[in-house]
Design an enzyme around this catalytic site. Structure first.
Site, PDB file in Angstrom:
ATOM      1  N   VAL A   1       0.864  -1.168   0.078  1.00  0.00           N
ATOM      2  CA  VAL A   1       0.058   0.010   0.037  1.00  0.00           C
ATOM      3  C   VAL A   1       0.928   1.278   0.117  1.00  0.00           C
ATOM      4  O   VAL A   1       0.315   2.258  -0.383  1.00  0.00           O
ATOM      5  CB  VAL A   1      -0.991  -0.185   1.225  1.00  0.00           C
ATOM      6  CG1 VAL A   1      -1.900  -1.138   0.949  1.00  0.00           C
ATOM      7  CG2 VAL A   1      -0.257  -0.174   2.491  1.00  0.00           C
ATOM      8  N   ASP A   2       2.113   1.182   0.371  1.00  0.00           N
ATOM      9  CA  ASP A   2       2.996   2.371   0.523  1.00  0.00           C
ATOM     10  C   ASP A   2       3.206   2.854  -1.220  1.00  0.00           C
ATOM     11  O   ASP A   2       3.259   3.848  -1.375  1.00  0.00           O
ATOM     12  CB  ASP A   2       4.270   1.934   1.387  1.00  0.00           C
ATOM     13  CG  ASP A   2       4.703   3.414   2.212  1.00  0.00           C
ATOM     14  OD1 ASP A   2       3.910   4.413   1.976  1.00  0.00           O
ATOM     15  OD2 ASP A   2       5.829   3.101   2.652  1.00  0.00           O
ATOM     16  N   ASP A   3       3.878   1.607  -1.857  1.00  0.00           N
ATOM     17  CA  ASP A   3       4.055   1.951  -3.276  1.00  0.00           C
ATOM     18  C   ASP A   3       2.788   2.653  -3.810  1.00  0.00           C
ATOM     19  O   ASP A   3       2.927   3.569  -4.741  1.00  0.00           O
ATOM     20  CB  ASP A   3       4.799   0.815  -3.900  1.00  0.00           C
ATOM     21  CG  ASP A   3       6.297   0.603  -3.717  1.00  0.00           C
ATOM     22  OD1 ASP A   3       6.935   1.276  -4.485  1.00  0.00           O
ATOM     23  OD2 ASP A   3       6.648   0.321  -2.469  1.00  0.00           O
TER      24      ASP A   3
END
Length: 649
Positions: free
Chosen positions: A382-384
């Protein structure tokens, strides 16, 4: 420079800042691949190279040339005291020194050589092989230098446990489960191959450790481990065969297109060793693909000492490309610039459209999002995804407008909008029960795995963190969902998890500067007032921890020693993170002027910055990363936002 007089003397002109931004922008543009991506080297520590040599020795494929080229790199990283660290400027590390020493012996270095005597003395003084981490002792057991009986047991039957059962594979973070699964096979076969020498000089006789109290977690798991050792001597044969077969199937199913596992080195190495234990020949397509894929992660450089070989434990092209797009757009590069169009096409092609392990907890969620690496479709994060969506938003004009990518490639613009929409939906679906986000899995929060004696190194679960949650909040605000109850709940979680001093903990970057640099812009973007008490405390914390020279720096020891929180040698990336927070909350602050002045004054002639210090985090306190592009993309973003008055593009 804390006085008003000093501050005024340090003011920097807009033209000077603009020139620095242009130099940084031009340097960043020069690094783009013809295919559209950016990728900086991901530097870690010499255990990666050492274990690469150990794997090759175990598989019988280590060549003198590979050993010597790698040894040159390992020798170059040895300190004057004869030890190795896990990050630049860090303290001597027992595991790194032990494994580096063994790797150099594989390359032919004599144990009587001065640099080897210094290393072995340090190892012995610190308890020798018996005091190293479990993973180091597993390597030595594989070569007959340590007893398998003295290692914690992880049986392959683990793969048969349902996802609701405690200590099933999905209770571990994705990086941990991918290493544990193959190691259960290795531990079952208990191989002992010839290292080529003994490491008796690294062994110290130590008194046995008394068992922990039965009512403690350590004591309970020690007893459980004793039971598992007894089971290992006489396992249920049909169950064991079934478990080995299922584990092998689990491993093979997760090999990526480029031959890797999860895009990271440890499970890659262990998986190939495990499969050979099960009879996979060296010419099997799974093995040959794995070995061939490792070449992409190998860096060779000519030096005065000869060819040097080092290995990246991971690669970050999606993350780096998204950050580069944001930096270039925020510094004024037009969205229809050819470099932006190439990046847009590449990012569109990298969208993950299949399900992975994340679906165990979210079976009804449609796939979407982006992974960190070139080939890691099984593990988007989810960060990318948040960063890529932010990059896409900077590449697109309002729907139907002639701005941005629409002006040059309407079809590509439509693809990007659809991909971003799927990414947002997937990211929302990956939130944990507390309303915040971990990186790879939802609700990966059971703490039992952290108590296992097998798991004595690194973070083994993936609970929600402030930095990841902040990036999702910033993404949701960017797509017009600030008023969404999901966003509001995440904002409440961030406010509730502010540290007492006013900062936020940084899980994936060092450390409180990274966390604060992520959270403050996200909260401001989501509509939290700059006059909110949490923002005021955060700004105060940043100003308090600004160095006299105007920069910010935080040492990796802040993960284990509170005295280092917000303190350390100055770095360009950490200075930029602090500036991004201040530019969002208090752009007129004199602290901003001093920070920008430091960036301008320390910029190299080629437009980038020197940054030997590690500012990325793999496992807090255990495994650290120097992202070589951080020193460029984050300062450029900060300079660009400074020039635009503090706002993102």
């Amino acid at each position: 420079m804390s006085s008003t007089t000093d501050y005024r003397e340090s003011e920097v002109s807009t033209d000077t800042v603009a020139a620095a931004a242009v130099r940084a922008r031009d340097h960043l543009l020069s690094l783009q691949s013809d295919l559209g991506w950016w990728k900086g080297e991901l530097e870690t520590n010499v255990t990666i190279e050492a274990e690469d040599l150990l794997m090759r020795q175990f598989l019988g494929i280590l060549t003198p040339e590979t050993a010597e080229e790698t040894a040159r790199w390992i020798r170059s990283q040895q300190s004057d005291q004869g030890t190795w660290t896990t990050y630049y400027g860090g303290p001597p590390d027992l595991n790194a020194t032990f494994e580096a020493y063994v790797a150099l012996r594989l390359a032919g270095d004599s144990p009587d050589a001065p640099h080897m005597r210094a290393a072995s003395a340090f190892v012995r003084e610190n308890g020798g092989l018996a005091r190293t981490r479990v993973f180091t002792r597993i390597w030595m057991a594989m070569f007959g230098e340590w007893s398998w009986d003295d290692l914690p047991v992880m049986p392959p039957e683990l793969v048969l446990l349902p996802s609701w059962f405690p200590l099933n594979l999905y209770d571990f973070g994705c990086w941990a489960r991918q290493s544990i699964a193959p190691l259960t096979i290795v531990g079952t076969f208990r191989p002992q191959r010839w290292l080529g020498f003994s490491v008796d000089e690294l062994k110290v006789e130590l008194p046995p450790t008394p068992p922990a109290p039965l009512r403690s977690w350590s004591g309970a798991f020690q007893r459980l481990d004793a039971m598992l050792h007894r089971y290992e001597r006489r396992p249920l044969k049909m169950l064991r065969r079934h478990a080995l077969r299922r584990t092998a199937e689990w491993i093979v199913a997760r090999q990526e297109a480029d031959g890797c596992w999860g895009g990271i080195q440890p499970p890659w190495v262990y998986s190939m060793i495990a499969l050979t234990m099960l009879g996979y020949p060296m010419n099997h397509p799974v093995i040959t693909s794995g070995l061939r894929g490792m070449e992409r992660y190998t860096i060779r450089e000519n030096t005065p000492a000869g060819m040097v070989r080092r290995v990246e434990c991971c690669q970050s092209p999606v993350w780096d490309t998204a950050l580069a797009v944001v930096a270039l757009r925020d510094s004024g590069l037009p969205a229809d610039h050819p470099a932006m169009v190439r990046a847009a096409r590449w990012l569109a092609d990298e969208e993950v459209t299949i399900t992975g392990d994340w679906a165990v907890k979210r079976p009804a969620l449609a796939p979407g999002g982006w992974a960190f690496e070139f080939d890691n479709d099984g593990y988007p994060d989810v960060d990318d995804t948040a960063e890529v969506v932010l990059a896409i938003r900077r590449l697109l004009g309002p729907h139907g407008s002639p701005d941005g990518i629409d002006a040059v490639d309407p079809q590509l613009a439509a693809r990007l909008r659809s991909a971003a929409r799927r990414g947002v939906d997937w990211a929302i679906g990956m939130r944990s029960a507390n309303g915040a986000w971990g990186a790879f899995d939802a609700d990966n929060t059971r703490t039992l795995p952290t108590k296992l004696p097998f798991c004595d190194f690194g973070q083994v679960i993936d609970p929600p963190s402030a930095d990841v949650t902040a990036h999702i909040v910033e993404m949701l605000a960017e797509v017009g969902q600030s008023a969404n109850p999901i966003t509001e709940r995440a904002v409440d979680w961030l406010l509730a998890n502010q540290e007492p001093g006013g900062s936020w903990f940084g899980r994936w970057g060092v450390n409180h500067i990274y966390g604060t640099g992520a959270v403050v812009p996200a909260l401001i973007a989501a509509g939290v007032s700059a006059n909110h008490p949490a923002i005021i405390r955060a700004v105060g914390w940043l100003v308090e921890h600004q160095r006299p020279d105007g920069a910010w720096g935080e040492d990796l020891r802040s993960y284990t020693d509170d005295a280092w929180i917000g303190c350390g040698e100055p770095t360009a990336s950490q200075t930029a993170w602090a500036l991004l927070a201040l530019l969002a909350a208090d752009p007129a602050s004199s602290a901003v002027e001093r920070g920008v002045r430091w960036l301008v004054d320390t910029q190299r002639l080629d437009g980038t910055w020197d940054e030997p210090h590690y500012t990325g985090t793999g496992f807090p306190g255990d495994f650290s990363i120097n992202y070589h592009l951080y020193r460029l993309v984050f300062p450029l973003t900060a300079l660009g936002r400074y020039l635009s008055g503090g706002s993102a593009s």
